[in-house]
Scaffold this motif. Structure first.
Motif, PDB file in Angstrom:
ATOM      1  N   MET A   1       2.798 -59.394   9.517  1.00  0.00           N
ATOM      2  CA  MET A   1       3.060 -58.184   8.763  1.00  0.00           C
ATOM      3  C   MET A   1       1.756 -57.732   8.101  1.00  0.00           C
ATOM      4  N   PRO A   2       1.470 -56.421   8.136  1.00  0.00           N
ATOM      5  CA  PRO A   2       0.239 -55.929   7.519  1.00  0.00           C
ATOM      6  C   PRO A   2       0.284 -56.038   6.000  1.00  0.00           C
ATOM      7  N   GLU A   3      -0.866 -56.044   5.401  1.00  0.00           N
ATOM      8  CA  GLU A   3      -0.990 -56.039   3.943  1.00  0.00           C
ATOM      9  C   GLU A   3      -0.822 -54.606   3.456  1.00  0.00           C
ATOM     10  N   ILE A   4       0.340 -54.268   2.919  1.00  0.00           N
ATOM     11  CA  ILE A   4       0.668 -52.905   2.507  1.00  0.00           C
ATOM     12  C   ILE A   4       0.600 -52.801   0.987  1.00  0.00           C
ATOM     13  N   THR A   5      -0.092 -51.768   0.516  1.00  0.00           N
ATOM     14  CA  THR A   5      -0.129 -51.458  -0.907  1.00  0.00           C
ATOM     15  C   THR A   5       0.851 -50.318  -1.146  1.00  0.00           C
ATOM     16  N   TRP A   6       1.947 -50.615  -1.860  1.00  0.00           N
ATOM     17  CA  TRP A   6       3.012 -49.631  -2.098  1.00  0.00           C
ATOM     18  C   TRP A   6       2.756 -48.853  -3.375  1.00  0.00           C
ATOM     19  N   GLU A   7       3.009 -47.543  -3.332  1.00  0.00           N
ATOM     20  CA  GLU A   7       2.944 -46.702  -4.527  1.00  0.00           C
ATOM     21  C   GLU A   7       4.249 -46.843  -5.305  1.00  0.00           C
ATOM     22  N   ALA A   8       4.281 -46.282  -6.488  1.00  0.00           N
ATOM     23  CA  ALA A   8       5.512 -46.278  -7.283  1.00  0.00           C
ATOM     24  C   ALA A   8       6.591 -45.515  -6.523  1.00  0.00           C
ATOM     25  N   PRO A   9       7.858 -45.885  -6.683  1.00  0.00           N
ATOM     26  CA  PRO A   9       8.943 -45.197  -5.982  1.00  0.00           C
ATOM     27  C   PRO A   9       9.032 -43.719  -6.370  1.00  0.00           C
ATOM     28  N   PHE A  10       9.353 -42.898  -5.394  1.00  0.00           N
ATOM     29  CA  PHE A  10       9.644 -41.494  -5.624  1.00  0.00           C
ATOM     30  C   PHE A  10      11.150 -41.330  -5.485  1.00  0.00           C
ATOM     31  N   CYS A  11      11.798 -40.837  -6.524  1.00  0.00           N
ATOM     32  CA  CYS A  11      13.254 -40.698  -6.504  1.00  0.00           C
ATOM     33  C   CYS A  11      13.631 -39.240  -6.688  1.00  0.00           C
ATOM     34  N   GLY A  12      14.397 -38.733  -5.734  1.00  0.00           N
ATOM     35  CA  GLY A  12      14.949 -37.392  -5.848  1.00  0.00           C
ATOM     36  C   GLY A  12      16.277 -37.473  -6.567  1.00  0.00           C
ATOM     37  N   GLU A  13      17.114 -36.501  -6.336  1.00  0.00           N
ATOM     38  CA  GLU A  13      18.438 -36.505  -6.940  1.00  0.00           C
ATOM     39  C   GLU A  13      19.290 -37.592  -6.297  1.00  0.00           C
ATOM     40  N   GLY A  14      20.156 -38.193  -7.062  1.00  0.00           N
ATOM     41  CA  GLY A  14      21.034 -39.231  -6.516  1.00  0.00           C
ATOM     42  C   GLY A  14      20.279 -40.515  -6.234  1.00  0.00           C
ATOM     43  N   ASN A  15      20.569 -41.120  -5.123  1.00  0.00           N
ATOM     44  CA  ASN A  15      19.990 -42.419  -4.782  1.00  0.00           C
ATOM     45  C   ASN A  15      18.886 -42.340  -3.735  1.00  0.00           C
TER      46      ASN A  15
END
Length: 63
Positions: A1-15
């Protein structure tokens, strides 16, 4: 698995929360928040275009 740097979650309306990530090879990743081990990958430009279209309301039904 690659080394992935994740950003903060982006949440729209609902889930509809997702995260964008990148690796050191310049690939971009998108995953549902909390399920980062199941992701889509493409070039950064392709995923940027997808997110831009989603934010513009062209593809909000995909989330």
């Amino acid at each position: 698995m690659p080394e992935i740097t994740w950003e903060a979650p982006f949440c729209g309306e609902g889930n509809s929360c997702f995260r964008i990530g990148t690796d050191t090879d310049g690939n971009a990743y998108i995953a549902v928040n909390g399920q980062e081990d199941h992701y889509l990958t493409d070039t950064t430009d392709a995923l940027r275009a997808l997110i831009t279209d989603i934010k513009a309301g062209k593809a909000d039904h995909l989330l």
